[in-house]
Design a protein around this motif. Sequence first.
Motif, PDB file in Angstrom:
ATOM      1  N   SER A 192      40.887  37.983  48.127  1.00 63.10           N
ATOM      2  CA  SER A 192      40.172  36.727  48.358  1.00 63.10           C
ATOM      3  C   SER A 192      39.815  36.081  47.032  1.00 63.10           C
ATOM      4  CB  SER A 192      38.894  37.001  49.142  1.00 63.10           C
ATOM      5  OG  SER A 192      37.978  37.708  48.322  1.00 63.10           O
ATOM      6  N   GLY A 193      39.557  34.779  47.070  1.00 65.94           N
ATOM      7  CA  GLY A 193      39.139  34.061  45.869  1.00 65.94           C
ATOM      8  C   GLY A 193      37.872  34.655  45.283  1.00 65.94           C
ATOM      9  N   LYS A 194      36.975  35.066  46.176  1.00 69.24           N
ATOM     10  CA  LYS A 194      35.696  35.635  45.734  1.00 69.24           C
ATOM     11  C   LYS A 194      35.916  36.924  44.944  1.00 69.24           C
ATOM     12  CE  LYS A 194      31.281  37.193  47.628  1.00 69.24           C
ATOM     13  NZ  LYS A 194      30.601  37.597  48.877  1.00 69.24           N
ATOM     14  N   TYR A 195      36.777  37.790  45.483  1.00 73.77           N
ATOM     15  CA  TYR A 195      37.043  39.067  44.807  1.00 73.77           C
ATOM     16  C   TYR A 195      37.761  38.835  43.475  1.00 73.77           C
ATOM     17  CZ  TYR A 195      38.589  43.782  43.809  1.00 73.77           C
ATOM     18  OH  TYR A 195      38.808  44.974  43.190  1.00 73.77           O
ATOM     19  N   TYR A 199      30.878  27.511  40.872  1.00 74.13           N
ATOM     20  CA  TYR A 199      32.052  27.449  39.992  1.00 74.13           C
ATOM     21  C   TYR A 199      33.013  26.355  40.442  1.00 74.13           C
ATOM     22  CZ  TYR A 199      30.235  31.520  37.690  1.00 74.13           C
ATOM     23  OH  TYR A 199      29.417  32.360  36.980  1.00 74.13           O
ATOM     24  N   ASP A 210      39.991  26.308  50.410  1.00 77.39           N
ATOM     25  CA  ASP A 210      40.022  27.438  49.480  1.00 77.39           C
ATOM     26  C   ASP A 210      40.466  27.115  48.051  1.00 77.39           C
ATOM     27  OD1 ASP A 210      40.390  29.886  48.211  1.00 77.39           O
ATOM     28  OD2 ASP A 210      42.082  30.515  49.414  1.00 77.39           O
ATOM     29  N   ARG A 211      41.642  26.485  47.886  1.00 73.80           N
ATOM     30  CA  ARG A 211      42.251  26.350  46.568  1.00 73.80           C
ATOM     31  C   ARG A 211      41.753  25.121  45.806  1.00 73.80           C
ATOM     32  NH1 ARG A 211      47.090  29.583  45.482  1.00 73.80           N
ATOM     33  NH2 ARG A 211      47.118  28.266  43.634  1.00 73.80           N
ATOM     34  N   VAL A 212      40.830  25.365  44.906  1.00 71.19           N
ATOM     35  CA  VAL A 212      40.273  24.294  44.087  1.00 71.19           C
ATOM     36  C   VAL A 212      41.354  23.684  43.194  1.00 71.19           C
ATOM     37  CG1 VAL A 212      38.567  23.787  42.276  1.00 71.19           C
ATOM     38  CG2 VAL A 212      37.981  25.346  44.139  1.00 71.19           C
ATOM     39  N   ARG A 272      46.513  31.608  40.182  1.00 71.58           N
ATOM     40  CA  ARG A 272      45.343  30.796  40.510  1.00 71.58           C
ATOM     41  C   ARG A 272      44.735  30.113  39.286  1.00 71.58           C
ATOM     42  NH1 ARG A 272      42.895  31.643  45.815  1.00 71.58           N
ATOM     43  NH2 ARG A 272      41.310  30.303  44.909  1.00 71.58           N
ATOM     44  N   GLN A 331      33.184  31.910  52.900  1.00 68.78           N
ATOM     45  CA  GLN A 331      32.259  32.853  52.260  1.00 68.78           C
ATOM     46  C   GLN A 331      33.002  33.788  51.306  1.00 68.78           C
ATOM     47  OE1 GLN A 331      28.814  33.079  52.568  1.00 68.78           O
ATOM     48  NE2 GLN A 331      28.780  31.220  53.793  1.00 68.78           N
ATOM     49  N   GLU A 332      34.314  33.936  51.494  1.00 69.83           N
ATOM     50  CA  GLU A 332      35.103  34.838  50.643  1.00 69.83           C
ATOM     51  C   GLU A 332      35.915  34.091  49.579  1.00 69.83           C
ATOM     52  OE1 GLU A 332      34.803  38.152  50.579  1.00 69.83           O
ATOM     53  OE2 GLU A 332      33.212  37.790  52.032  1.00 69.83           O
ATOM     54  N   ASP A 333      35.606  32.820  49.397  1.00 67.72           N
ATOM     55  CA  ASP A 333      36.329  32.039  48.388  1.00 67.72           C
ATOM     56  C   ASP A 333      35.543  31.981  47.078  1.00 67.72           C
ATOM     57  OD1 ASP A 333      38.354  31.628  50.213  1.00 67.72           O
ATOM     58  OD2 ASP A 333      37.551  29.727  50.915  1.00 67.72           O
ATOM     59  N   LEU A 334      36.078  31.244  46.133  1.00 66.80           N
ATOM     60  CA  LEU A 334      35.397  31.026  44.856  1.00 66.80           C
ATOM     61  C   LEU A 334      33.968  30.530  45.127  1.00 66.80           C
ATOM     62  CD1 LEU A 334      35.973  30.852  41.746  1.00 66.80           C
ATOM     63  CD2 LEU A 334      36.584  28.469  42.126  1.00 66.80           C
ATOM     64  N   PRO A 335      32.959  31.096  44.434  1.00 63.92           N
ATOM     65  CA  PRO A 335      31.583  30.645  44.664  1.00 63.92           C
ATOM     66  C   PRO A 335      31.408  29.144  44.401  1.00 63.92           C
ATOM     67  CG  PRO A 335      31.587  32.682  43.392  1.00 63.92           C
ATOM     68  CD  PRO A 335      33.018  32.229  43.500  1.00 63.92           C
ATOM     69  N   PHE A 374      37.622  36.258  41.633  1.00 63.08           N
ATOM     70  CA  PHE A 374      36.642  35.705  40.709  1.00 63.08           C
ATOM     71  C   PHE A 374      35.754  36.807  40.133  1.00 63.08           C
ATOM     72  CE2 PHE A 374      32.189  34.322  40.350  1.00 63.08           C
ATOM     73  CZ  PHE A 374      32.304  33.530  39.233  1.00 63.08           C
ATOM     74  N   ASP A 382      42.523  27.789  39.386  1.00 67.40           N
ATOM     75  CA  ASP A 382      41.073  27.627  39.576  1.00 67.40           C
ATOM     76  C   ASP A 382      40.289  28.880  39.166  1.00 67.40           C
ATOM     77  OD1 ASP A 382      42.227  28.915  41.738  1.00 67.40           O
ATOM     78  OD2 ASP A 382      41.182  27.758  43.278  1.00 67.40           O
ATOM     79  N   ILE A 383      40.864  30.042  39.456  1.00 66.75           N
ATOM     80  CA  ILE A 383      40.192  31.279  39.066  1.00 66.75           C
ATOM     81  C   ILE A 383      40.203  31.395  37.540  1.00 66.75           C
ATOM     82  CG2 ILE A 383      40.209  33.818  39.244  1.00 66.75           C
ATOM     83  CD1 ILE A 383      39.537  32.491  41.907  1.00 66.75           C
ATOM     84  N   ALA A 398      37.466  29.219  36.372  1.00 68.31           N
ATOM     85  CA  ALA A 398      36.137  29.724  36.736  1.00 68.31           C
ATOM     86  C   ALA A 398      35.709  30.895  35.854  1.00 68.31           C
ATOM     87  CB  ALA A 398      36.107  30.127  38.212  1.00 68.31           C
TER      88      ALA A 398
END
Lengths: 211, 211
Positions: B47-50, A97, A73-75, B74, A90-94, B52, B76-77, B80
């Motif tokens: 979530s990371g996705k949300y 990116y 998860d954590r880039v 975050r 699927q719910e992480d950073l795309p 983002f 990374d966010i 991104a």
Amino acid sequence: MLKIFKPSLYVILDLDLPGLSKDPLTLAEDLCTGGVDILQLRAKNSSGKYLFEIGKKLRELTRKNKKILVINDRVDIAQAVAADGVHLGQEDLPVEYARAILGKDKIIGISTHSLAQARKAHLSKVDYLSVGPVFKSPTKPELKPLGTVFLKKIVKISRLPVVAIGGINLNNLPEVLACGVNSVAVISSILRSKDVLETVKKFKELLHYGR
Amino acid sequence: MLKIFKPSLYVILDLDLPGLSKDPLTLAEDLCTGGVDILQLRAKNSSGKYLFEIGKKLRELTRKNKKILVINDRVDIAQAVAADGVHLGQEDLPVEYARAILGKDKIIGISTHSLAQARKAHLSKVDYLSVGPVFKSPTKPELKPLGTVFLKKIVKISRLPVVAIGGINLNNLPEVLACGVNSVAVISSILRSKDVLETVKKFKELLHYGR
């Protein structure tokens, strides 16, 4: 791409797993000694500071033992500890990116749980996809197992390395390997076993000779 | 460094705050219209996705309105969504690693809750420090308030911009401003107010004329 002998052993060191037999670092040492190929650090409920601290120690250990380290998860944690890559859900950073941040040389893997997600993964810049849960998973019991017939189908159409995940143990491992996967990801059946080192060794034996 | 008129209004858009009066983006629009200077996105349970997705929308909005956008925790966010920086807590990724990832041009802020932490912050590559909770905070009621005497002391010794945080409302704002802070961070008293836009405007009025 994952330059790993096929099939490889991918262990997810999930710090949130109840009933871990030892502290994370001792577990990781056993995993390395036993022959894990890829180690993923997962700790959804830990602070960034803790993730960083344990990640740095795992980086030292995996570098010494020439193992691949992937952060879930954590880039940013992956960057900070100089891990080999990240694993995204699927719910992480795309993916696009994460790729832009990490550059082309880092490994990016993605979790897929359906044919549609596996196909979509092929259009993104990932290095591998995990497919699961193959069997009923002790860590995610709410998810419907996909089964080995489905797994085989994904392996057949996939141009990317496939990591099978979910409920894999020593008993069903041969059935998973028969699907032609590149790697098997294991959590509970190794981390919760009484003798982690011994269990890892048995997995490795089956991976190399039991196909 | 924060090139912001002193004193500035720093609002933390905390998506986990119960009783938010509107959806996050509408709230952010009100904040921008009302004159927020720095907007921080905080969503520990998302979530990371949300994060983002909402972060990207906030980036568009803040860019259009020439406001500073900072992402909590975050790194990374923040990368991104091309935010202006991150805000780190004591339990987040250490500052030096966040700085290495983000480079020298991004803003990094850190939460401090004691004299020792404030002093330590000065030895790290941060652009500002937040100090709090100044008063009893509705979002962190378990923390002992530091008070304005303490705040004034920190402002006096600090070479970095000080952002006061914790239980700040329209009533106690003049007392906080009298301490000489560079910025006040507000959560509940703005986000939970019946008319967010009106409340932001009142804060801005007091910030500019009420000192």
